[in-house]
Scaffold this motif. Sequence first.
Motif, PDB file in Angstrom:
ATOM      1  N   ALA A   1      10.420  -0.928  -1.942  1.00  0.00           N
ATOM      2  CA  ALA A   1       9.839  -1.015  -3.298  1.00  0.00           C
ATOM      3  C   ALA A   1       8.360  -1.398  -3.211  1.00  0.00           C
ATOM      4  O   ALA A   1       7.510  -0.851  -3.945  1.00  0.00           O
ATOM      5  CB  ALA A   1      10.605  -2.047  -4.128  1.00  0.00           C
ATOM      6  N   ILE A   2       8.030  -2.318  -2.318  1.00  0.00           N
ATOM      7  CA  ILE A   2       6.625  -2.737  -2.157  1.00  0.00           C
ATOM      8  C   ILE A   2       5.790  -1.581  -1.610  1.00  0.00           C
ATOM      9  O   ILE A   2       4.677  -1.316  -2.078  1.00  0.00           O
ATOM     10  CB  ILE A   2       6.544  -3.977  -1.220  1.00  0.00           C
ATOM     11  N   HIS A   3       6.348  -0.879  -0.643  1.00  0.00           N
ATOM     12  CA  HIS A   3       5.625   0.261  -0.066  1.00  0.00           C
ATOM     13  C   HIS A   3       5.313   1.300  -1.137  1.00  0.00           C
ATOM     14  O   HIS A   3       4.175   1.765  -1.270  1.00  0.00           O
ATOM     15  CB  HIS A   3       6.469   0.878   1.060  1.00  0.00           C
ATOM     16  N   ASP A   4       6.310   1.639  -1.934  1.00  0.00           N
ATOM     17  CA  ASP A   4       6.103   2.674  -2.978  1.00  0.00           C
ATOM     18  C   ASP A   4       5.056   2.199  -3.989  1.00  0.00           C
ATOM     19  O   ASP A   4       4.182   2.969  -4.387  1.00  0.00           O
ATOM     20  CB  ASP A   4       7.420   2.973  -3.711  1.00  0.00           C
ATOM     21  N   ALA A   5       5.155   0.939  -4.399  1.00  0.00           N
ATOM     22  CA  ALA A   5       4.197   0.425  -5.388  1.00  0.00           C
ATOM     23  C   ALA A   5       2.791   0.402  -4.798  1.00  0.00           C
ATOM     24  O   ALA A   5       1.808   0.750  -5.475  1.00  0.00           O
ATOM     25  CB  ALA A   5       4.615  -0.980  -5.830  1.00  0.00           C
ATOM     26  N   PHE A   6       2.683   0.016  -3.552  1.00  0.00           N
ATOM     27  CA  PHE A   6       1.374  -0.044  -2.885  1.00  0.00           C
ATOM     28  C   PHE A   6       0.755   1.357  -2.801  1.00  0.00           C
ATOM     29  O   PHE A   6      -0.429   1.545  -3.083  1.00  0.00           O
ATOM     30  CB  PHE A   6       1.562  -0.650  -1.487  1.00  0.00           C
ATOM     31  N   GLU A   7       1.585   2.315  -2.438  1.00  0.00           N
ATOM     32  CA  GLU A   7       1.093   3.692  -2.285  1.00  0.00           C
ATOM     33  C   GLU A   7       0.552   4.246  -3.595  1.00  0.00           C
ATOM     34  O   GLU A   7      -0.308   5.127  -3.603  1.00  0.00           O
ATOM     35  CB  GLU A   7       2.226   4.602  -1.774  1.00  0.00           C
ATOM     36  N   SER A   8       1.072   3.749  -4.715  1.00  0.00           N
ATOM     37  CA  SER A   8       0.634   4.324  -6.000  1.00  0.00           C
ATOM     38  C   SER A   8      -0.562   3.568  -6.602  1.00  0.00           C
ATOM     39  O   SER A   8      -1.017   3.883  -7.700  1.00  0.00           O
ATOM     40  CB  SER A   8       1.803   4.335  -6.987  1.00  0.00           C
ATOM     41  N   LEU A   9      -1.084   2.553  -5.878  1.00  0.00           N
ATOM     42  CA  LEU A   9      -2.236   1.808  -6.421  1.00  0.00           C
ATOM     43  C   LEU A   9      -3.533   2.612  -6.256  1.00  0.00           C
ATOM     44  O   LEU A   9      -3.696   3.346  -5.275  1.00  0.00           O
ATOM     45  CB  LEU A   9      -2.400   0.473  -5.674  1.00  0.00           C
ATOM     46  N   PRO A  10      -4.478   2.418  -7.195  1.00  0.00           N
ATOM     47  CA  PRO A  10      -5.772   3.096  -7.074  1.00  0.00           C
ATOM     48  C   PRO A  10      -6.692   2.339  -6.115  1.00  0.00           C
ATOM     49  O   PRO A  10      -7.648   1.677  -6.522  1.00  0.00           O
ATOM     50  CB  PRO A  10      -6.314   3.057  -8.509  1.00  0.00           C
ATOM     51  N   ILE A  11      -6.339   2.407  -4.826  1.00  0.00           N
ATOM     52  CA  ILE A  11      -7.127   1.696  -3.807  1.00  0.00           C
ATOM     53  C   ILE A  11      -7.515   2.681  -2.717  1.00  0.00           C
ATOM     54  O   ILE A  11      -6.967   3.788  -2.649  1.00  0.00           O
ATOM     55  CB  ILE A  11      -6.312   0.541  -3.167  1.00  0.00           C
TER      56      ILE A  11
END
Length: 401
Positions: free
Chosen positions: A235-245
């Motif tokens: 879940a953390i990986h998916d959320a991180f991947e979708s951040l505008p960074i």
Amino acid sequence: MHKHHSALGLATALRPVQPVTLLRPHAAQRAARFFVEKFPGRSLYAVKANPSPDLLQILWDSGITHYDVASIAEVRLVARTLPEAELCFMHPVKAEEAIAEAYFTHGVKTFSLDTMEELEKIQRATRHASDLTLAVRLRVSSDHSKLSLAAKFGADPAEVSQLLFAARQAADTLGICFHVGSQAMTPQAYVEAMERVRQAIVQAAVTVDLVDVGGGFPSIYPGMEPPALEAYFSAIHDAFESLPISYSAELWCEPGRALCAEYASLLVRVERRRGDELYINDGAYGALFDAAHVGWRFPVNLIREDESETRDMAFSFYGPTCDDLDHMAGPFMLPADTQAGDYIEIGMLGAYGCAMRTGFNGFGETEVSIVEDEPMASLYLEDEAEAPVRKPGTVVSIKRL
Ligand SMILES: Cc1ncc(COP(=O)(O)O)c(C=O)c1O
């Protein structure tokens, strides 16, 4: 060094008068390897959970290279114990002298902050260093966690943009961090916090190089059985991947509890029984602070040569001090014939329990032994067949330090 075949063997041979801390280095090693191999980023150890130098060495040897320290004493301890470790000073409110010593004496470059005052303090204390990693701590909900960390720290939502913008000017590497509260019972805690991170980045329109999801990863206790840690990581990986960074942005976490809860348990003696209350020789001022003050239920086992044939019943505990507050409500399920002179093993005390022991009222001394059996519960044993089966009297091997 003495050797015993079992916790029972230790109890029978030594009849220890003091509580005995039973250490399981292999359990800490397994937890560290798990995070190093499976967390989709870098895992820092939150030293606060258990600052034992032996544990620090085990974690280092298992691949944990970065340490989340919260006080200058922790900075000094880790710098002394693991001279090559990378230290990150993640307490958002620090003494200016502590920042200066951390930066100039111990080479600490990573600091967290949640106010403009703290940012200015860090800049003053480091003489406006240009090689800082600054992590702005957001206030996020602790709704999914058993222990809240939502009140004390975290930037005021109205100031987040301004703070991120200012920290961006001061930092070489700009991070955002948060803590969802300890013992987060669902990955959703991190998903919701990451949404706050996303909003903060969009509103401030700054480039963020690092996202640190903090601690909060759970362990297992009676009545608190979380999903597998892999579910949190994905879940953390998916959320991180979708951040505008930026593509090269780093993901960090700071587990305390999850890395060391399984490392230690405690062998205590029953000094007296009064109905369903057991007076034991450790308590609220010893390793059982959480059991007393936040009603935490730790797993318990009666350690007795002949297995009891009575059914389990609910007990509460009193600790050894002359103090009514030294009371652990439980309920702790133990055989109904548990009595004075019996030994009880209390499990999952490697995180926070052992670290909070005091010498109040003349108590607090313990003996320490290494044991080679499995902890009473584990999030790291791969399949059911490996899962610990810990009946009273189970044979385990114990070395005395
Ligand atoms: C800044 C910070 N990081 C990490 C942790 C470790 O949290 P946990 O033991 O819940 O993983 C704590 C604990 O309070 C903390 O304050």
